[in-house]
Motif scaffolding. Structure first.
Motif, PDB file in Angstrom:
ATOM      1  N   GLY A   1     -13.819  70.395  43.036  1.00  0.00           N
ATOM      2  CA  GLY A   1     -13.393  71.728  43.458  1.00  0.00           C
ATOM      3  C   GLY A   1     -13.698  72.802  42.438  1.00  0.00           C
TER       4      GLY A   1
ATOM      5  N   LYS B   1     -17.812  75.828  45.078  1.00  0.00           N
ATOM      6  CA  LYS B   1     -17.578  75.805  46.517  1.00  0.00           C
ATOM      7  C   LYS B   1     -18.814  75.282  47.242  1.00  0.00           C
ATOM      8  CE  LYS B   1     -15.567  78.611  50.090  1.00  0.00           C
ATOM      9  NZ  LYS B   1     -16.118  79.402  51.117  1.00  0.00           N
TER      10      LYS B   1
ATOM     11  N   TRP C   1     -12.640  71.833  48.215  1.00  0.00           N
ATOM     12  CA  TRP C   1     -12.492  73.191  47.691  1.00  0.00           C
ATOM     13  C   TRP C   1     -11.097  73.736  47.995  1.00  0.00           C
ATOM     14  CZ3 TRP C   1     -14.509  76.513  44.359  1.00  0.00           C
ATOM     15  CH2 TRP C   1     -14.183  77.863  44.470  1.00  0.00           C
TER      16      TRP C   1
ATOM     17  N   ARG D   1      -7.998  71.552  46.504  1.00  0.00           N
ATOM     18  CA  ARG D   1      -8.332  70.955  45.201  1.00  0.00           C
ATOM     19  C   ARG D   1      -7.105  70.595  44.362  1.00  0.00           C
ATOM     20  NH1 ARG D   1     -11.279  76.638  43.858  1.00  0.00           N
ATOM     21  NH2 ARG D   1      -9.397  77.875  43.900  1.00  0.00           N
TER      22      ARG D   1
ATOM     23  N   ILE E   1      -8.102  73.161  35.087  1.00  0.00           N
ATOM     24  CA  ILE E   1      -8.258  73.165  36.547  1.00  0.00           C
ATOM     25  C   ILE E   1      -8.467  71.768  37.138  1.00  0.00           C
ATOM     26  CG2 ILE E   1      -8.982  75.574  36.693  1.00  0.00           C
ATOM     27  CD1 ILE E   1     -11.816  74.611  37.155  1.00  0.00           C
TER      28      ILE E   1
ATOM     29  N   ALA F   1      -6.496  69.438  37.312  1.00  0.00           N
ATOM     30  CA  ALA F   1      -5.094  69.027  37.230  1.00  0.00           C
ATOM     31  C   ALA F   1      -4.402  69.507  38.493  1.00  0.00           C
ATOM     32  CB  ALA F   1      -4.444  69.654  35.999  1.00  0.00           C
TER      33      ALA F   1
ATOM     34  N   ARG G   1      -5.332  77.017  40.704  1.00  0.00           N
ATOM     35  CA  ARG G   1      -6.043  77.985  39.860  1.00  0.00           C
ATOM     36  C   ARG G   1      -5.231  79.264  39.722  1.00  0.00           C
ATOM     37  NH1 ARG G   1     -12.489  78.611  40.909  1.00  0.00           N
ATOM     38  NH2 ARG G   1     -12.987  76.403  40.928  1.00  0.00           N
TER      39      ARG G   1
ATOM     40  N   LYS H   1     -11.705  82.311  43.417  1.00  0.00           N
ATOM     41  CA  LYS H   1     -12.809  82.096  44.350  1.00  0.00           C
ATOM     42  C   LYS H   1     -14.125  81.738  43.682  1.00  0.00           C
ATOM     43  CE  LYS H   1     -11.108  84.572  48.288  1.00  0.00           C
ATOM     44  NZ  LYS H   1     -11.176  85.741  49.137  1.00  0.00           N
ATOM     45  N   LYS H   2     -14.190  81.887  42.372  1.00  0.00           N
ATOM     46  CA  LYS H   2     -15.518  81.735  41.778  1.00  0.00           C
ATOM     47  C   LYS H   2     -15.875  80.275  41.480  1.00  0.00           C
ATOM     48  CE  LYS H   2     -14.827  82.378  36.807  1.00  0.00           C
ATOM     49  NZ  LYS H   2     -15.318  83.150  35.680  1.00  0.00           N
ATOM     50  N   ASP H   3     -17.173  80.033  41.376  1.00  0.00           N
ATOM     51  CA  ASP H   3     -17.661  78.723  40.973  1.00  0.00           C
ATOM     52  C   ASP H   3     -17.527  78.625  39.466  1.00  0.00           C
ATOM     53  OD1 ASP H   3     -18.351  78.087  43.511  1.00  0.00           O
ATOM     54  OD2 ASP H   3     -20.466  78.576  43.300  1.00  0.00           O
TER      55      ASP H   3
END
Lengths: 272, 266
Positions: free
Chosen positions: A51, A54, A68, A71, B109, B111, B115, B261-263
């Motif tokens: 995750g 996306k 995603w 997650r 993250i 875990a 986020r 929302k970000k990668d």
């Protein structure tokens, strides 16, 4: 039932980089070896599962939950060792493990103690001063210490000496006996050969093959029929080369090591 | 919503920096308040007469006769803006972008912690630091002026002034937080998180210099921190401060949304 399910996952980074139409599943209680040369897309696939990134096209699920959107929920029963370990440098290993325990809300620290002993790790050293192997051990302890049912391990034995690699393989075998589902990305053939039920090989972002270790071996096994002059010769030949004697004829099979099989897939583009 | 153990870990890291800034502010605030004295005032006034542009560019204007007016001119133009701002820049970058950049964000993250909780905890740490600094500044000013000039300080006005200062710093913290969430590399987080407030401050200095460059004030958020207006209890000055507060909240929400929302390539 597939615990980990990836369907047509595509992530195009341009210039042929990324992953394309990757699909595979890992069944409950299975150890799945995920192999491929550097830059083939192993870590990109794992990032989707964790995750971190996306899915742009395709799907991936763990325990039927979307990797995603769900997650945080998935992480409750998941253990993860990152490919490149980077922890809070200013903490000691002890402080770090204590922090992670509290951060994740882990109640039972028995397993943590046991793992520290098993890997002969004294964590009371600043992480900044630790060797790669020590950091890797911290990574292993923090991935396994909450008894997760699913493990995603990205090259987990990097930096470990052969003795510790062996202990790690034992640990995987124990986890497997407990029924954990494991995705193991690796470069060490022995590790994969000894632990994995099935293997998926990825190259240039595409899955080249997904099969059991046995099937892979059989597919790449060559057999020869050799005719000898006397029965005695045939029998001793069969004995020496591990073949099957039948009168004057002996059938010999070359058992390729897994390493050779990988090389076949890894090698030049004509093998695609 | 907020993760307690992460909050404590990060606050521990803030403490060192807060102590350093506390020491620097202790020195400046006590020295500058100590300088309030009619003879010195005359000297400063004469500096202003010789080089008004330079003095004005760092927010020091003529005509500070009361203690609070003096403080507005000599503390709220530079020192009390710059030091908390430095704290926001350093901590803002260190709480998020630094971890994303060096990979330790994976610990946070990977875990069973959302986020959103991670990022809101880090925001809470940043804001706690800012609030601690401004509260400390207030206590320091009250203490130093009580010791040196008992009864001279208009306490109500000072409290208003520091509330406005807090809103300004919360807005600056918002800028740093936003860029820290937006970028995954420290170099960009720092370049924008420090660059934007610094550039705006330079514009503010330009706007203060004189009539020709006064229009620069429309391009910097520092205009919204109207210390003189607050000290004079002007309603418009208070309204400007509330715009800063509202802006800060928008930046927090935008940063949080981006981060969720970000990668994150770890």
């Amino acid at each position: 039932m597939n615990i980990i399910e990836i369907k047509n996952l595509t992530r195009d980074y341009g210039k042929g980089k990324g992953i394309f139409n990757v699909s595979f599943g890992v069944k409950e209680g299975e150890v799945f070896g995920f192999l491929g040369p550097n830059g083939a897309g192993k870590t990109t696939t794992i990032r989707h599962l964790m995750g971190f990134i996306k899915n742009k096209s395709g799907e991936c699920y763990i325990n039927r939950k979307d990797c995603w959107y769900d997650r945080a929920n998935i992480q409750e029963t998941l253990g993860y060792i990152p490919g490149e370990i980077s922890y809070f440098d200013d903490m000691t290993g002890t402080e770090f493990l204590k922090f992670v325990t509290k951060y994740k809300g882990i109640k039972d620290t028995e397993r943590q103690k046991e793992l520290l002993e098993r890997f002969e790790l004294d964590p009371n050293v600043k992480i900044k001063k630790m060797s790669k192997g020590m950091k890797q051990k911290i990574g292993i302890v923090s991935a396994f210490m909450h008894n997760p049912q699913i493990l995603i391990l990205d090259e987990p034995t990097g930096g470990l000496d052969p003795l510790m690699q062996n202990r790690f393989i034992e640990l995987i075998a124990e986890e497997k006996a407990k029924g954990s589902t494991i995705l193991l990305s690796s470069h060490i053939f022995e590790e994969v050969e000894r632990t994995c039920d099935r293997i998926g090989i990825i190259k240039n972002g595409r899955m080249v093959t997904v099969d059991s270790v046995e099937t892979l071996r059989e597919r790449h096994m060559h057999t020869y029929n050799v005719a000898l002059n006397t029965k005695e010769e045939a029998e001793s030949f069969a004995k020496d080369f591990g073949g099957v004697a039948n009168g004057l004829n002996v059938t010999v099979a070359s058992k390729q090591s897994l390493e050779n099989i990988f090389m076949h897939y890894y090698g030049g583009d004509n093998n695609d | 919503m907020i993760n307690g153990s992460l909050y404590l870990k990060e606050m521990k890291k803030s403490v060192t920096m807060l102590l350093i800034f506390g020491g620097i502010l202790l020195m400046y605030v006590s020295i500058i308040i100590g300088m309030y004295d009619p003879e010195m005032m005359a000297a400063l006034e004469s500096f202003y007469g010789i080089m008004p542009e330079l003095m004005a560019s760092v927010g020091m204007t003529s005509g500070a006769t009361t203690l609070i007016g003096f403080m507005v001119s000599y503390l709220y133009g530079f020192i009390l803006i710059i030091f908390p701002m430095l704290f926001c820049i350093l901590r803002g970058n260190g709480l998020i972008a630094k971890y994303t950049d060096n990979g330790s964000m994976a610990v946070l993250i990977a875990a069973p912690v959302k986020r959103k909780s991670v990022v809101l905890t880090q925001l809470a740490v940043l804001l706690s630091g800012v609030i601690i600094l401004v509260t400390y500044i207030t206590c320091l000013e009250l203490a130093v002026s009580a010791v040196k000039f008992r009864g001279e300080l208009a306490v109500g006005e000072l409290l208003n002034l520091n509330l406005a200062l807090l809103f300004l710093q919360l807005f600056i913290a918002g800028i740093c937080f936003f860029f820290s969430c937006l970028f995954s590399e420290t170099k960009y987080s720092i370049a924008f998180g420090a660059g934007v407030p610094a550039f705006m401050y330079v514009l503010q200095m330009l706007a203060n210099v004189g009539k020709k460059t006064e229009a620069a004030k429309y391009f910097t958020f520092f205009t919204l921190f109207d210390a003189e207006g607050i000290a004079a209890n002007q309603a418009s000055a208070f309204n400007k401060s509330f715009i800063l507060l509202a802006g800060a909240i928008v930046l927090y929400m935008a940063g949080t949304t981006f981060f969720c929302k970000k990668d994150i390539c770890l």
